[in-house]
Motif scaffolding. Sequence first.
Motif, PDB file in Angstrom:
ATOM      1  N   ASP A 253       0.852  -1.195   0.000  1.00  0.00           N
ATOM      2  CA  ASP A 253       0.000   0.000   0.000  1.00  0.00           C
ATOM      3  C   ASP A 253       0.884   1.240   0.000  1.00  0.00           C
ATOM      4  OD1 ASP A 253       0.443   0.981   2.860  1.00  0.00           O
ATOM      5  OD2 ASP A 253      -0.277  -1.051   3.255  1.00  0.00           O
ATOM      6  N   ASP A 254       0.288   2.394  -0.304  1.00  0.00           N
ATOM      7  CA  ASP A 254       1.056   3.631  -0.488  1.00  0.00           C
ATOM      8  C   ASP A 254       1.852   4.018   0.754  1.00  0.00           C
ATOM      9  OD1 ASP A 254       0.063   3.744  -3.022  1.00  0.00           O
ATOM     10  OD2 ASP A 254      -1.517   5.213  -2.567  1.00  0.00           O
ATOM     11  N   THR A 255       1.250   3.877   1.930  1.00  0.00           N
ATOM     12  CA  THR A 255       1.922   4.267   3.179  1.00  0.00           C
ATOM     13  C   THR A 255       3.155   3.409   3.425  1.00  0.00           C
ATOM     14  OG1 THR A 255      -0.232   4.867   4.097  1.00  0.00           O
ATOM     15  CG2 THR A 255       1.604   4.646   5.644  1.00  0.00           C
ATOM     16  N   THR A 256       2.997   2.088   3.259  1.00  0.00           N
ATOM     17  CA  THR A 256       4.121   1.164   3.471  1.00  0.00           C
ATOM     18  C   THR A 256       5.233   1.422   2.466  1.00  0.00           C
ATOM     19  OG1 THR A 256       2.549  -0.519   4.231  1.00  0.00           O
ATOM     20  CG2 THR A 256       4.766  -1.271   3.677  1.00  0.00           C
ATOM     21  N   GLU A 258       5.929   4.245   0.829  1.00  0.00           N
ATOM     22  CA  GLU A 258       6.613   5.512   1.095  1.00  0.00           C
ATOM     23  C   GLU A 258       7.593   5.380   2.260  1.00  0.00           C
ATOM     24  OE1 GLU A 258       8.070   9.090   0.571  1.00  0.00           O
ATOM     25  OE2 GLU A 258       6.674   8.088  -0.806  1.00  0.00           O
ATOM     26  N   ALA A 259       7.162   4.666   3.302  1.00  0.00           N
ATOM     27  CA  ALA A 259       8.047   4.444   4.448  1.00  0.00           C
ATOM     28  C   ALA A 259       9.279   3.639   4.032  1.00  0.00           C
ATOM     29  CB  ALA A 259       7.289   3.711   5.561  1.00  0.00           C
ATOM     30  N   GLN A 262      11.792   5.813   2.028  1.00  0.00           N
ATOM     31  CA  GLN A 262      12.598   6.681   2.883  1.00  0.00           C
ATOM     32  C   GLN A 262      13.690   5.895   3.594  1.00  0.00           C
ATOM     33  OE1 GLN A 262      10.063   8.931   5.493  1.00  0.00           O
ATOM     34  NE2 GLN A 262       8.980   9.961   3.815  1.00  0.00           N
TER      35      GLN A 262
END
Length: 355
Positions: A253-256, A258-259, A262
Amino acid sequence: MAEKEATLVIFDDELTPSQGKNIEDSIDTRVVDRAELILDIFATRARSSEAKMQVELAQLEYTLPRLTRMWTHLEKFRGGIGVRGPGETQLETDRRLINHRIKLLKERLGDVQRQREIQRQSRRSEFRASLVGYTNAGKSSILRGLSGAQDIFVENRLFATLDPLTREAELGEHGKVLVTDTVGFVRKLPHQLVASFRATLEEARDADLLLHVIDASHPQWEEQRVVVDQVLAELELQEKPVLHVFNKIDQLDDTTLEAMRQRIGNLLPNSVFVSSVEEGGLEPLRRALVVALRARSSVAEVRLGAGEGKLLAEIHRGAEVIDQRMDGDEIVLKARVDEALAGRLRRAGARVTVG
């Protein structure tokens, strides 16, 4: 075992021949260790004659020290003074046959390795990248996506690829790269397999760049990355330039994602994130390959006669032409040219000035 009504016991470690025999004697049930299980999986996956020979060699080298355990059921037939029982005779016969077969397989694989070396020699002037990584990380899918070759076997299972497979990947006007798929690695890879597949991994040794493919969606991807690094070190490939390719981002998913971007940005700078199933999902890898290809070549001024159409075509085919103009009766090109092409152009009479 009684509760599960088990007929087979599998250990997630490699057992010595004596350990396997003692456990089988204690529980009166067939025992398989991790190495034998992986060898069995490889045997079902082997399709080419080379892969079958490599797997058979690994199986024989695994079996040889375990022959005594396999023939224990004949111990009671051993004869008296001066008489060797049929069990002992058969054991010696099997050892001799296996040693002969191992010698034969090594000779045949040596011939295959020499043929591969000739093929690699013919590709020395090309930019070559090898896909390495944990099994089922998606290397074959990436090769199919980069090359567009639909004949490449892709399946979501362990060790789907046992043979090295090289295909040409077009990078548009920037040139091309030869990409090779290799056998996947696994935690605690049996040492017999590392030795047997050394011939196919020569492809990785000759590569200009290793593409370390990592399954970003796998919960143990960090452990898998370490395993691959260890195997590369064992194969003396740790000094090769490596580009980390985080695959299967479509499963995050997008949140995972993006993390992860980084975190990887700090841990492994210059890594790329790709998906072999999404439209344009391999573009970050293509761009990274263009950068690596450019780094390998230098910008040069090439001067040749106006009638040298054949040479001009070779330059456009094998280099990235930045500018082209006429200077009297000469064609002057500014292009990114690698050393091999520069040498061929000079031998053909062109003037090549690098820098």
